[in-house]
Design a protein around this motif. Structure first.
Motif, mmCIF file in Angstrom:
data_model
loop_
_atom_site.group_PDB
_atom_site.id
_atom_site.type_symbol
_atom_site.label_atom_id
_atom_site.label_comp_id
_atom_site.label_asym_id
_atom_site.label_seq_id
_atom_site.Cartn_x
_atom_site.Cartn_y
_atom_site.Cartn_z
ATOM 1 N N ASP A 163 0.830 -1.204 0.000
ATOM 2 C CA ASP A 163 0.000 0.000 0.000
ATOM 3 C C ASP A 163 0.866 1.256 0.000
ATOM 4 O O ASP A 163 0.573 2.227 -0.701
ATOM 5 C CB ASP A 163 -0.931 -0.015 1.218
ATOM 6 N N ALA A 164 1.948 1.228 0.761
ATOM 7 C CA ALA A 164 2.837 2.392 0.812
ATOM 8 C C ALA A 164 3.490 2.645 -0.542
ATOM 9 O O ALA A 164 3.719 3.802 -0.925
ATOM 10 C CB ALA A 164 3.907 2.180 1.883
ATOM 11 N N ASP B 60 2.230 2.483 -3.304
ATOM 12 C CA ASP B 60 1.322 3.230 -4.187
ATOM 13 C C ASP B 60 0.677 4.363 -3.393
ATOM 14 O O ASP B 60 -0.516 4.624 -3.511
ATOM 15 C CB ASP B 60 0.251 2.322 -4.785
ATOM 16 N N ARG B 61 1.475 5.029 -2.595
ATOM 17 C CA ARG B 61 0.977 6.099 -1.714
ATOM 18 C C ARG B 61 0.261 7.195 -2.495
ATOM 19 O O ARG B 61 -0.761 7.720 -2.059
ATOM 20 C CB ARG B 61 2.147 6.702 -0.932
ATOM 21 N N SER B 62 0.776 7.538 -3.660
ATOM 22 C CA SER B 62 0.185 8.618 -4.455
ATOM 23 C C SER B 62 -1.035 8.171 -5.244
ATOM 24 O O SER B 62 -1.708 9.007 -5.843
ATOM 25 C CB SER B 62 1.229 9.169 -5.426
ATOM 26 N N HIS B 63 -1.322 6.883 -5.265
ATOM 27 C CA HIS B 63 -2.414 6.306 -6.081
ATOM 28 C C HIS B 63 -2.200 6.576 -7.569
ATOM 29 O O HIS B 63 -3.157 6.620 -8.342
ATOM 30 C CB HIS B 63 -3.776 6.864 -5.643
ATOM 31 N N ARG B 64 -0.930 6.698 -7.975
ATOM 32 C CA ARG B 64 -0.617 6.973 -9.387
ATOM 33 C C ARG B 64 0.155 5.821 -10.025
ATOM 34 O O ARG B 64 0.617 5.942 -11.146
ATOM 35 C CB ARG B 64 0.181 8.274 -9.498
ATOM 36 N N GLN B 65 0.318 4.735 -9.331
ATOM 37 C CA GLN B 65 1.011 3.551 -9.847
ATOM 38 C C GLN B 65 2.415 3.897 -10.350
ATOM 39 O O GLN B 65 2.862 3.426 -11.407
ATOM 40 C CB GLN B 65 0.206 2.862 -10.953
ATOM 41 N N LEU B 66 3.128 4.743 -9.582
ATOM 42 C CA LEU B 66 4.488 5.121 -9.972
ATOM 43 C C LEU B 66 5.454 3.944 -9.840
ATOM 44 O O LEU B 66 6.387 3.814 -10.633
ATOM 45 C CB LEU B 66 4.975 6.294 -9.111
ATOM 46 N N GLU C 147 6.839 7.431 -2.131
ATOM 47 C CA GLU C 147 6.439 6.042 -1.927
ATOM 48 C C GLU C 147 7.468 5.296 -1.072
ATOM 49 O O GLU C 147 7.096 4.525 -0.165
ATOM 50 C CB GLU C 147 6.273 5.334 -3.279
ATOM 51 N N LEU C 148 8.740 5.491 -1.370
ATOM 52 C CA LEU C 148 9.776 4.802 -0.603
ATOM 53 C C LEU C 148 9.786 5.272 0.851
ATOM 54 O O LEU C 148 9.960 4.457 1.774
ATOM 55 C CB LEU C 148 11.146 5.040 -1.241
ATOM 56 N N ALA C 149 9.594 6.566 1.071
ATOM 57 C CA ALA C 149 9.544 7.082 2.440
ATOM 58 C C ALA C 149 8.365 6.482 3.196
ATOM 59 O O ALA C 149 8.481 6.106 4.375
ATOM 60 C CB ALA C 149 9.453 8.606 2.424
ATOM 61 N N ALA C 150 7.214 6.369 2.522
ATOM 62 C CA ALA C 150 6.042 5.766 3.159
ATOM 63 C C ALA C 150 6.301 4.293 3.467
ATOM 64 O O ALA C 150 5.911 3.789 4.525
ATOM 65 C CB ALA C 150 4.822 5.923 2.259
#
Length: 335
Positions: A253-254, A256-262, A288-291
């Motif tokens: 889940d983390a 894809d924190r931005s919900h942008r599938q980066l 995402e990595l920080a999350a």
């Protein structure tokens, strides 16, 4: 009436049998039953239920946990008859469905005259799809998190040692982890637990629904606590499973924190004392990595490995396509 000896289990449906199984859950096992899913009632468990019901008056039956008051007149004869059937068939237990005969007739008619479906697994997937639609969930985010979670599961098998059954539970928990946002974002993981356990999911046992809901419940926030009611309801042997799956879901889940599938994919290498996770990213994914680093505490406690994250650029453009979202149907995505 005669019964020939059969296999070690029977299947039962309708109100009286369901009520007897709920009494077993609540009065014998001492845990609050969840309303969805089928459950198993053993011959020994039924014997305990019958003993409780025979020793209570009609008025006292109103206070028996799990017993439908409308069934109190027929609960005792129904329990005796069911015990006789189990003895005559040689069955050790009965699988109690959460649907009645009318629903069975409808499903049978649809199977005979409607579009061919993919069996029990398809029933489960479609019921998850329905809950996603009812909750107006972000299906792209949900399906991408499920995809990443399954990649983590497959590449860390040396650590968790779980099976295909637990993999499927993780998939459905990942798909449904955010359905509670339809109630409110604050503490939405708790709302997700409630909606999953009350979401009328079909094809699952009550135990499976409890596991799926608990994994979704712990995808964020505090981890499992002894004081949590859902944790008390879980069978002790399933608690480590929930911890392992929740630890994987938190990281997915983390990512894809931005919900942008980066983060398109994740690659794992298990080392002594640590696990290296490469986030294969389409663009800058530092958030995402920080999350993921913040949410990796449960993973570190459960697996005794320190997760080490790094970003790796994709070698080619990877657009999210409908065919990539294998875990949910096109109907759920585009309807």
């Amino acid at each position: 009436m005669s019964f020939e000896p059969s296999s070690s289990a029977c299947v039962g449906s309708a109100g009286t049998i369901q009520s007897l199984s709920l009494v077993h859950e609540a009065a014998v096992l001492g845990r609050e039953p969840i309303p969805s899913g089928h459950r198993t009632l053993t011959r020994g468990g039924l014997k305990k239920v019958n003993r409780i019901l025979r020793r209570t008056t009609q008025k006292e039956k109103l206070r028996v946990p799990g017993l439908d008051p409308r069934r109190r007149d027929i609960a005792v004869p129904g329990g005796i008859l069911l015990a006789w059937i189990l003895k005559r068939t040689g069955a050790d237990e009965i699988v109690v469905g959460d649907r009645g005969l009318r629903e069975g007739i409808i499903l049978d008619h649809a199977a005979r005259h409607g579009e061919k479906r993919g069996g029990d697994r398809d029933v489960r997937a479609r019921s998850v799809d329905r809950l996603l639609r009812r909750a107006n969930a972000e299906v792209l985010h949900a399906s991408h998190v499920a995809r990443l979670a399954l990649q983590l599961f497959d590449q860390t098998h040396a650590l968790h040692q779980l099976t295909a059954a637990e993999r499927e539970w993780l998939q459905y928990a990942a798909l449904l982890h955010d359905v509670g946002c339809s109630i409110g974002f604050s503490r939405h993981q708790q709302h997700s637990y409630y909606l999953i356990t009350h979401g009328d999911l079909t094809g699952f046992s009550a135990e499976e629904i409890e596991v799926i809901a608990s994994v979704a419940r712990y995808h964020k926030g505090k981890g499992p606590r002894r004081s949590h009611e859902n944790w008390k309801r879980l069978d002790p042997y399933l608690r480590p499973v929930v911890k392992k799956l929740a630890a994987l879901l938190r990281i997915a889940d983390a990512l894809d924190r931005s919900h942008r599938q980066l983060v398109a994919d994740v690659a794992c290498r298990v080392r002594s004392g640590r696990i290296e996770l490469d986030a294969i990213a389409r663009s800058d994914s530092e958030a995402e990595l920080a999350a993921a680093r913040r949410k990796a505490n449960l993973f570190e406690r459960v697996f005794d490995r320190e997760p080490v994250f790094r970003a790796v650029p994709v070698e080619r453009d990877q657009t999210v396509l409908q065919r990539d979202l294998e875990m949910i149907s096109a109907e759920a995505l585009w309807s």
